[in-house]
Design an enzyme around this catalytic site. Structure first.
Site, mmCIF file in Angstrom:
data_model
loop_
_atom_site.group_PDB
_atom_site.id
_atom_site.type_symbol
_atom_site.label_atom_id
_atom_site.label_comp_id
_atom_site.label_asym_id
_atom_site.label_seq_id
_atom_site.Cartn_x
_atom_site.Cartn_y
_atom_site.Cartn_z
ATOM 1 C CG HIS A 125 28.975 20.547 -11.964
ATOM 2 N ND1 HIS A 125 29.815 21.460 -12.546
ATOM 3 C CD2 HIS A 125 29.077 20.760 -10.635
ATOM 4 C CE1 HIS A 125 30.405 22.196 -11.616
ATOM 5 N NE2 HIS A 125 29.970 21.782 -10.439
ATOM 6 C CG ASP B 275 29.727 22.477 -15.892
ATOM 7 O OD1 ASP B 275 28.506 22.317 -15.707
ATOM 8 O OD2 ASP B 275 30.600 22.023 -15.129
ATOM 9 C CB SER C 74 30.091 25.028 -9.218
ATOM 10 O OG SER C 74 31.260 24.341 -9.512
HETATM 11 N N1 ARG Z 1 35.526 19.593 -10.546
HETATM 12 C C1 ARG Z 1 34.329 20.391 -10.599
HETATM 13 C C2 ARG Z 1 33.743 20.557 -9.184
HETATM 14 O O1 ARG Z 1 34.352 20.191 -8.215
HETATM 15 C C3 ARG Z 1 33.324 19.840 -11.543
HETATM 16 C C4 ARG Z 1 32.684 18.566 -11.119
HETATM 17 C C5 ARG Z 1 31.645 18.039 -12.047
HETATM 18 N N2 ARG Z 1 32.201 17.274 -13.145
HETATM 19 C C6 ARG Z 1 32.606 15.964 -13.096
HETATM 20 N N3 ARG Z 1 33.107 15.427 -14.167
HETATM 21 N N4 ARG Z 1 32.506 15.217 -12.027
HETATM 22 O O2 ARG Z 1 32.602 20.531 -8.890
HETATM 23 N N1 ASP Z 2 33.699 22.406 -9.348
HETATM 24 C C1 ASP Z 2 33.590 23.074 -8.081
HETATM 25 C C2 ASP Z 2 32.135 23.315 -7.671
HETATM 26 O O1 ASP Z 2 31.276 22.541 -8.017
HETATM 27 C C3 ASP Z 2 34.385 24.334 -8.104
HETATM 28 C C4 ASP Z 2 35.794 24.108 -7.629
HETATM 29 O O2 ASP Z 2 36.004 23.258 -6.758
HETATM 30 O O3 ASP Z 2 36.674 24.836 -8.099
HETATM 31 O O4 ASP Z 2 31.819 24.185 -6.904
#
Ligand code: ARG
Ligand code: ASP
Length: 712
Positions: free
Chosen positions: A86, A222, A647
């Protein structure tokens, strides 16, 4: 020693202990002073110098800021870098077309000549950190006004930055810590030639999609792979075919020895922002007002998008990235509300503030700080609400947001600006235009507009409702919106291109008089005049009060080490591999495996459509050295305190070997930006063995594995 100190403070001051086990994001420079003893007690086998040193190569030299908001990790002596899928998404998408759909099919450079350059993608290495508190605050007299104070601080910071960089190309940044009670300097070196090396198909890299996002158990692969290039002297250079792979001072060895519950793990990366010390009023504003408002507004947007995306694959692809972005925070906000409620966060903060005020009754300068903050929150609420609606209801309409991009160009009309500068702006807008039209569907946008505008009108304070009667708004919103769409030029790509390509001065008038632009401008002017100035000044005052409040907390708890809120500077978090008990009768095991991917497999659900090749590998059990108990580990959870920006951060073992890539957090502990819960807050990492398995067995890119140092 530390434990005694904590008991001591609790006995004497009776406050709620804010620093719970494994909570905290620590400054690498201060690990020696504050954390190393604790870390080693918990199993860490290295020294603080191994993490951060300016005298020798150390682990911080293997970590970069990747792009604008992620972390990346060097894993070979040829500049090979790992981050999340991502995080690489934008780059992968830009190289994708119908002929080469790398998002869907994945991409693997089988040799260096196939690696793809990415203009605008950079990585930054951290050279050094320096505590510059004295240099920033040394000549700031006690009784200055906030304005006078700020002028001096800004000048001091400029001087520090200039001196730090000298004649070099380095980048200096000075950031406030503990709300401006301390300041640190960070010096970075930026590399600008970063090429795409590999990415799994989205069905692996984004497996589980938004359904599984923020949730455990998780099976998302990921990751994506890049390579940093440098000039012949290993120095930063713009992209050139003559550049050579960067030779890092340090890269991370990778351990596939395996992990067990209770193992020490730590994370070194760039957490973006936390709010650990905000008051009960601030939590209340977020939990009871801001999050519900923003969730409700995004509900509407997502509902409309979902209906269209479910119906049609082309639409799904066009809106996939927007949908993921909108739903990511939307889902986190929901989880935050549940978590804050479960933890009684407001009551606990109120309790803490009582203790603080008792203590402050003998410390004059802190006596009124909490109640003054309460006043500010009382005054700022309606502005915060309006601001949220502006962002989430007005600027959330794609065509309005797009029209707003032309504001700068239109302003250039009156200013005496050289044609050359204008042309640069026009070129920039043309590029943005391509991106905009490529993924724009008017009927979706119009339906969203129809939903959001009435909500703005019924929920925002009367004084922030602009008069749009001149533009034709009566009480029939959809008719008004229909008329905007039928008379605007912004939804017409050909006309827009023609207009930007022609030299005529009349073009400015066309844009300026466009009804959608006027709609935007009406709101923008109202906000620029009525909202932003008041909001900013209240926000500034709150920050100044927080500086004092924080200082008081630190004084009151002087036997305890408090970590500073995250601010997108390098931090160390540490904890252990650990499952959890989210609900009665439910246990989260710390590890997921390939078996779980096959369990979730469902070709009819887009998020769970496992690629055939992965299913074949599962059938033949062709797992090579990544096999454990007849399967391959995929993700694991641990107690490291992380947030957005972490991330792609390396998750390391006690010897500094890479064992995983951080990418998310567990739903039940998601409020950890405000309150960390040792029972429920877990970071989710991709097991490095799954990364290698995909690279090796799925992609057949053994040459990349050969570059790495693997510890079996
Ligand atoms: N929750 C994670 C973060 O805040 C992964 C986000 C990317 N994935 C998604 N399905 N939107 O970045
Ligand atoms: N998914 C988040 C990021 O992209 C990490 C988190 O918020 O725990 O940095």
């Amino acid at each position: 020693m530390k434990k005694i100190a904590i008991v001591f403070t609790i006995l004497f001051f009776g406050f709620v202990n804010l620093n719970k086990a494994d909570e905290g994001m620590w400054i690498p420079l201060l690990i020696e002073k504050f954390n190393i003893e604790d870390m080693q007690e918990k199993g860490f086998k290295l020294s603080a110098e191994d993490i951060y040193s300016i005298n020798k190569a150390c682990i911080k030299d293997a970590i970069v800021i990747f792009g604008r908001g992620c972390t990346g990790d060097l894993v070979s002596d040829q500049g090979l870098l790992l981050t999340n899928h991502h995080c690489g998404y934008g780059a992968i998408q830009k190289h994708s077309s119908i002929e080469h759909d790398y998002l869907t099919d994945g991409f693997w450079a089988m040799n260096k000549t196939q690696e793809l350059p990415n203009p605008n993608l950079t990585v930054k290495f951290l050279n050094r950190i320096e505590d510059v508190t004295d240099k920033v605050l040394g000549n700031v007299a006690e009784n200055l006004s906030e304005k006078e104070r700020e002028v001096i601080i800004v000048a001091n910071i400029e001087k520090i930055k200039t001196e730090a960089i000298g004649e070099t190309q380095l980048i200096a940044s000075v950031k406030p810590f503990y709300y401006g009670n301390q300041y640190y300097l960070f010096v970075y070196e930026e590399y600008k030639d970063v090429r795409l090396v590999g990415a799994p198909p989205s069905a692996i890299g984004k497996f589980g999609g938004d359904t599984d996002n923020w949730v455990w158990p998780r099976h998302t692969g990921d990751f994506s792979i890049f390579r940093i290039y440098a000039d012949k002297d290993n120095k930063p250079a713009e992209y050139s075919p003559d550049n050579v792979p960067y030779k890092p001072k340090k890269f991370l060895p990778i351990s596939i020895k395996g992990i067990n519950e209770g193992d020490f793990t730590w994370v070194l990366g760039y957490p973006g922002g936390t709010m650990q010390y905000i008051t009960s009023d601030a939590i209340k504003l977020i939990k009871d007002v801001r999050n519900p408002d923003r969730i409700m507004l995004r509900d509407k947007r997502l509902d409309v998008m979902n209906a269209y995306m479910d119906r049609n694959d082309t639409i799904r692809i066009k809106y996939a990235s927007k949908h993921a972005r909108i739903s990511n925070s939307w889902k986190r906000w929901k989880g935050e509300i549940i978590g804050l409620e479960r933890l009684n966060a407001i009551d606990n903060k109120v309790e803490f503030e009582k203790e603080f005020n008792e203590w402050a009754s003998n410390h004059n300068e802190y006596k009124n700080v909490v109640s003054e903050l309460t006043n500010i929150y009382g005054n700022i609420e309606k502005y915060v609400v309006a601001y949220d609606y502006y962002r989430e209801a007005i600027m959330a309409v794609e065509i309005v947001n797009f029209a707003a991009r032309f504001n700068d160009l239109i302003k250039m009309k009156d200013a005496d600006i050289e044609k050359e500068l204008r042309d640069i702006k026009i070129e920039e807008l043309k590029k943005r235009m391509q991106d905009f039209y490529k993924d724009y569907i008017q009927s979706i946008d119009q339906e969203i507009f129809n939903e959001l505008l009435p909500m703005y009108y019924s929920n925002v304070d009367q004084e922030f409702i602009p008069d749009l009667s001149g533009l034709g708004l009566s009480d029939n919103y959809s008719q008004f919106i229909e008329s905007l769409f039928s008379s605007t030029i912004f939804n017409n790509k050909d006309k827009m291109l023609e207009l930007l390509n022609s030299e005529s001065e009349d073009n400015f008038k066309v844009l300026e008089n466009d009804p959608v632009f006027k709609f935007y401008k009406t709101f923008n002017e109202l906000y620029t005049n009525e909202v932003f100035p008041v909001y900013d000044s209240l926000d500034n005052r709150a920050n100044n009060l927080y500086r004092n409040y924080m200082k008081g907390i630190m004084e009151m708890q002087k036997h305890k080490v408090l970590f500073p809120d995250a601010n997108f500077t390098m931090r160390v978090s540490y904890g252990e591999v650990k499952g959890s008990y989210p609900r009665d009768g439910v246990e989260y095991i710390y590890q997921t495996t390939l078996d779980g991917i096959i369990e979730k497999d469902n070709p009819n659900i887009y998020d769970y459509d496992v690629p055939d090749k992965l299913k074949d590998l599962y059938k033949t059990k062709d797992y090579g050295m990544y096999e454990v108990d007849g399967t391959v580990p995929v993700c694991f959870i641990a107690t490291n305190h992380t947030t957005g920006g972490n991330s792609g951060s390396p998750v390391l073992d006690s010897e500094g070997n890479l064992i995983g890539l951080n990418f998310d957090r567990v739903w039940e502990g998601i409020m950890s930006d405000m309150v960390f819960d040792p029972e429920q807050s877990r970071n989710i990492s991709l097991d490095i063995r799954y990364v290698l398995f995909i690279v090796d067995k799925f992609a057949g890119a053994q040459h990349l594995i050969n570059e790495m140092t693997i510890i079996e």
